[in-house]
Scaffold this motif. Structure first.
Motif, short mmCIF file in Angstrom:
data_model
loop_
_atom_site.label_atom_id
_atom_site.label_comp_id
_atom_site.label_asym_id
_atom_site.label_seq_id
_atom_site.Cartn_x
_atom_site.Cartn_y
_atom_site.Cartn_z
N GLN A 1 0.85 -1.19 0.00
CA GLN A 1 0.00 0.00 0.00
C GLN A 1 0.89 1.24 0.00
O GLN A 1 1.12 1.86 1.02
N SER B 1 3.88 1.50 2.50
CA SER B 1 3.72 0.50 3.54
C SER B 1 3.26 -0.81 2.91
O SER B 1 2.95 -0.87 1.71
N HIS C 1 0.63 -4.16 3.96
CA HIS C 1 -0.29 -4.78 4.90
C HIS C 1 -0.08 -6.29 4.86
O HIS C 1 -0.16 -6.91 3.80
N THR D 1 -1.31 -9.90 6.41
CA THR D 1 -2.24 -10.70 7.19
C THR D 1 -1.49 -11.92 7.67
O THR D 1 -0.94 -12.69 6.87
N THR E 1 -4.07 -8.57 10.91
CA THR E 1 -3.49 -7.76 9.84
C THR E 1 -2.71 -6.61 10.44
O THR E 1 -3.23 -5.86 11.27
N ALA F 1 0.06 -3.27 9.54
CA ALA F 1 0.58 -2.35 8.53
C ALA F 1 2.02 -2.04 8.86
O ALA F 1 2.31 -1.55 9.96
#
Length: 249
Positions: free
Chosen positions: A149, A152, A154, A156, A165, A167
């Protein structure tokens, strides 16, 4: 963004390992070796990031004997761009491997390092965590999903209670679990292309790292054989057997 993927040469998961007669270790003579299955998942994850345009270059690293070149070639055939082989004839331990990977990360400045969560030969599950600690980077372990993202990623991850999850600000370290993906088979054209991809030859001394073992293997033994089960006809007979075996008082 560069992605570094460490890969390890281990006894193939289909092979039944044999203990040496003197109990000093595992007999590796004439045994099929292959890439650690969790590392295959890590290579596949990096390849998918490159296909999405997130990763620009994939660098695979192996620390071990010269024959680990074959493991690197497999990773190159799966989509990696170049390899680094740090040769050593002695068994490697998690801390030594993490120190070398940290030095390589300082040189290459990757945005992401993706590792298998553990190697199936020692089951240590330490290298990724140690590497993140040495670099001071955030880490996401046991990843079942990796979703970049922007600045960053993410992740899980599988925990005892289900899924969590997190970040992570890049650069970061991610270790892969079984359910992240299913690694692709290297096609013949890609296997041929992999032969021309560069593999740099290094040693631990090039990075100023001492790989001398800090642990000593005292003895290796095979698991004890399980006793055959028995059938009982009544509950009373079951209780009697449990008492005889000392399972219940």
């Amino acid at each position: 963004m560069k992605v570094i993927v460490p890969v390890k040469r281990v006894v193939d998961y289909n092979v039944k390992v044999r203990v040496k007669a003197d109990g000093s270790g595992i007999d590796l003579a004439n045994v099929k070796m292959s890439m650690n299955p969790f590392d295959e998942i890590a290579v596949e994850a990096a390849s998918r990031l490159k296909e999405k345009g997130v990763a620009t270059e994939i660098i695979v690293v192996s620390i071990g004997v010269q024959q680990a070149t074959e493991t690197l070639r497999t990773a190159l055939a799966m989509g990696a761009d170049r390899g680094i082989l740090v040769t050593t004839d002695q068994p490697t331990e998690s801390l030594g491997v993490a120190k070398i990977l940290a030095k390589i990360a300082e040189e290459e400045a990757p945005g992401l390092i993706i590792l298998g969560k553990q190697a199936i030969d020692d089951d240590a599950n330490q290298t990724g965590q140690m590497l993140a600690g040495l670099l001071g980077w955030p880490q996401g372990t046991f990843a079942s999903k990796v979703d970049p993202q922007g600045e960053s990623v993410h992740v899980t991850r599988e925990v005892d209670g289900g899924l969590e999850t997190v970040a992570l600000t890049l650069p970061a370290v991610v270790t892969t679990d079984l359910r992240l993906n299913e690694p692709r088979y290297a096609s013949l054209p890609n296997i041929m292309k992999a032969k021309s991809k560069p593999i740099a030859q290094k040693t631990a001394d090039d990075y100023g790292v001492d790989l001398s073992p800090r642990l000593a293997i005292l003895k290796v033994v095979e698991p004890s054989k399980r006793q055959a089960g028995i059938k009982v006809k009544t509950v009373d007979e079951l209780v009697d057997k449990l008492k005889t075996l000392g399972v219940v008082a």
